[in-house]
Design a protein around this motif. Structure first.
Motif, mmCIF file in Angstrom:
data_model
loop_
_atom_site.group_PDB
_atom_site.id
_atom_site.type_symbol
_atom_site.label_atom_id
_atom_site.label_comp_id
_atom_site.label_asym_id
_atom_site.label_seq_id
_atom_site.Cartn_x
_atom_site.Cartn_y
_atom_site.Cartn_z
ATOM 1 N N LEU A 134 0.508 -0.918 0.967
ATOM 2 C CA LEU A 134 -0.329 -0.352 -0.103
ATOM 3 C C LEU A 134 -1.133 -1.434 -0.826
ATOM 4 C CD1 LEU A 134 -0.192 2.501 -2.212
ATOM 5 C CD2 LEU A 134 0.345 0.532 -3.617
ATOM 6 N N CYS A 135 -0.537 -2.585 -1.077
ATOM 7 C CA CYS A 135 -1.235 -3.645 -1.814
ATOM 8 C C CYS A 135 -2.067 -4.545 -0.915
ATOM 9 C CB CYS A 135 -0.218 -4.494 -2.587
ATOM 10 S SG CYS A 135 0.582 -3.614 -3.937
ATOM 11 N N ASN A 136 -2.016 -4.325 0.414
ATOM 12 C CA ASN A 136 -2.713 -5.213 1.348
ATOM 13 C C ASN A 136 -3.475 -4.431 2.398
ATOM 14 O OD1 ASN A 136 -1.510 -7.869 0.417
ATOM 15 N ND2 ASN A 136 0.347 -6.733 0.942
ATOM 16 N N ARG A 137 -4.072 -3.325 2.003
ATOM 17 C CA ARG A 137 -4.796 -2.520 2.975
ATOM 18 C C ARG A 137 -6.052 -3.237 3.457
ATOM 19 N NH1 ARG A 137 -4.402 3.535 0.288
ATOM 20 N NH2 ARG A 137 -2.151 3.793 0.573
ATOM 21 N N GLN A 138 -6.437 -2.946 4.694
ATOM 22 C CA GLN A 138 -7.569 -3.620 5.305
ATOM 23 C C GLN A 138 -8.913 -3.025 4.889
ATOM 24 O OE1 GLN A 138 -7.084 -6.385 7.095
ATOM 25 N NE2 GLN A 138 -4.935 -6.103 6.533
ATOM 26 N N ASP A 139 -8.900 -1.845 4.239
ATOM 27 C CA ASP A 139 -10.158 -1.203 3.892
ATOM 28 C C ASP A 139 -10.734 -1.724 2.582
ATOM 29 O OD1 ASP A 139 -8.045 -0.129 2.479
ATOM 30 O OD2 ASP A 139 -8.978 1.859 2.291
ATOM 31 N N ILE A 140 -10.087 -2.657 1.968
ATOM 32 C CA ILE A 140 -10.579 -3.221 0.720
ATOM 33 C C ILE A 140 -10.484 -4.741 0.790
ATOM 34 C CG2 ILE A 140 -10.025 -1.231 -0.736
ATOM 35 C CD1 ILE A 140 -7.465 -2.552 -1.490
ATOM 36 N N VAL A 141 -11.197 -5.395 -0.100
ATOM 37 C CA VAL A 141 -11.173 -6.853 -0.126
ATOM 38 C C VAL A 141 -9.754 -7.321 -0.421
ATOM 39 C CG1 VAL A 141 -12.088 -8.911 -1.256
ATOM 40 C CG2 VAL A 141 -13.561 -6.903 -0.895
#
Length: 443
Positions: free
Chosen positions: A163-170
């Motif tokens: 949740l804190c390291n998703r690839q869809d966000i910076v």
């Protein structure tokens, strides 16, 4: 008969025997009095050494008073089960007696396995029932809590470790992780939060300055079907979880007196899956949060704290601080705690509708919670942990856990200085969010 003529120094020699006799007489009288008045302290009932159980609002705007009592309390409060169990824990974990040098101020990395008991062993345990003479007359939720006191480790049924390291966000550490306590059937509450104040992604400060990464996670237990007929909603929850990827669910009954478990289990999850977060907001799914304004407030604490001591960062917690609160002794009350279970005043704590604290403090709470017997009321339990860390929560008048005056609840201008308000229905959340997007110019 010869008479003793005493004068000056001779007078003292004549009176010396009488003075010695008088002192001896006083000593004998005092010794007899103490012996007659002494009553030996009653020996406490034997309890398991490794037991673990599953006011008024401050308006000062300042830090709450520093805890008056040390964590390692060696004085036993008789007649209450929780106090006796905690007394054993205090003695067992006393750093002076055990040579423990952490003092409860660890970073959260000292202990690799926090909970050792297995979920498969968490069946009702009747061994402590004999310690409560009024057990049979207690409300069902209190009985259930006592019977499950030995359990605090539960299987994670639904998890989203990325949740804190998703690839869809910076890839950037979340400024704010919002952990919302919810229940299986509260689908509308969760969706309203996702569409309003609990949106995932980048959120701007209210003043229009910097934007910050915000992540939201919902904390759930297993659906409680013991209170009446309920449809099986697990399939719908599975669908919701796969769609939004923001639900954590553990295998324990989701009851009011089990809310404390959500804190403990969330702290474990945070330590493993999101330790890089800067701040944590913990709240209920029926509150409304002005997230933009909350980010403004946190920025004021975040920027200078990067250049201050670690202890200051570790000690940050703000909310609606409650002081001098006593347990409710009304058996029909939601917060009823029998005197046979707990005696004494509650420690200073922040109202459970919503609080914000540093992630560093969450790591320390995780560690110290192992040394504090669990309590049925989650916000009081956090106050107990804070007291044992020597941390004073800070009161913020913008946390309105008891709501605005009724006459002001429909006025957008009344929310200018509000960070959190309790409570709001899903429909009210959506309406309030829309109204606060463009407040009247006269505000």
């Amino acid at each position: 008969m010869a008479r003793c003529k005493c004068s000056g120094r001779a007078m003292c020699l004549c009176l010396l025997p009488f003075l010695m006799m008088s002192h001896l007489l006083v000593y004998i009288v005092v010794t007899i009095f103490v012996a007659m008045s002494y009553t030996p302290e009653p020996k406490p009932l034997p309890l398991p050494l490794h037991f673990i159980a599953p006011g008024a609002s401050s308006n000062s705007g300042a830090l709450a008073s520093h805890p008056l009592h040390a964590f390692w309390n060696l004085r036993l409060v008789e007649g209450a089960l929780w106090n006796r169990l905690q007394h054993l824990k205090d003695r067992e974990n006393n750093p002076i007696l055990r040579g423990n040098t952490t003092g409860g101020r660890g970073s959260g990395t000292e202990i690799t396995t926090v909970h050792e008991n297995n979920n498969s062993l968490c069946k009702p345990d009747h061994r402590l029932v004999s310690q409560l003479p009024d057990f049979n007359t207690m409300p069902e939720q209190m009985k259930d809590f006592v019977l499950s006191m030995h359990c605090r480790n539960y299987t994670l049924l639904m998890n989203h470790p990325d949740l804190c390291n998703r690839q869809d966000i910076v890839p950037e550490a979340p400024m704010l992780l919002m952990a919302i306590k919810s229940q299986v059937g509260n689908f509308e509450n969760r969706q309203a939060i996702r569409e309003t104040w609990g949106r995932n992604g980048w959120v701007h400060e209210e003043a229009g300055g910097k934007r910050w990464k915000v992540r939201t996670i919902f904390l759930l237990g297993r659906q409680d079907i013991t209170t009446g007929p309920h449809p099986d909603l697990e399939a719908l929850l599975q669908l919701e979880s796969s769609l939004h990827k923001d639900i954590l669910q553990w295998d324990f009954r989701d009851t009011f007196f089990n809310l404390t478990l959500k804190d403990l289990l969330f702290w474990d999850w945070l330590t493993v899956h999101c330790p890089q977060a800067h701040f944590v907001f913990k709240g209920d799914d029926d509150v409304f949060v002005r997230t933009n304004a909350l980010l403004d407030y946190l920025r004021e604490h975040y920027a200078p704290r990067q250049r201050t001591t670690k202890k200051i960062k570790d000690d940050f917690l703000a909310g609606d601080v409650i002081t001098n609160a006593w347990p409710s002794r009304q058996p029909t009350a939601k917060y009823y705690i029998p005197e046979s279970f707990y005696k004494g005043v509650y420690p200073t704590y922040a109202g459970g509708g919503g609080v914000v604290y540093s992630a560093a403090l969450a790591m320390r709470l995780r560690v110290v919670s192992q040394w504090v017997s669990l309590f049925p009321i989650d916000d009081v339990y956090m106050g107990m942990c804070l007291q044992r860390l020597g941390v004073s929560p800070s009161h913020h008048p913008g946390f309105l856990t008891f709501d605005l005056p009724e006459a002001n609840r429909e006025k957008p201008c009344a929310y200018r200085k509000v960070l959190l308000v309790h409570k709001r229905s899903p429909k009210e959340m959506l309406t309030l969010w829309r109204d606060l997007k463009s407040p009247p110019a006269e505000c």
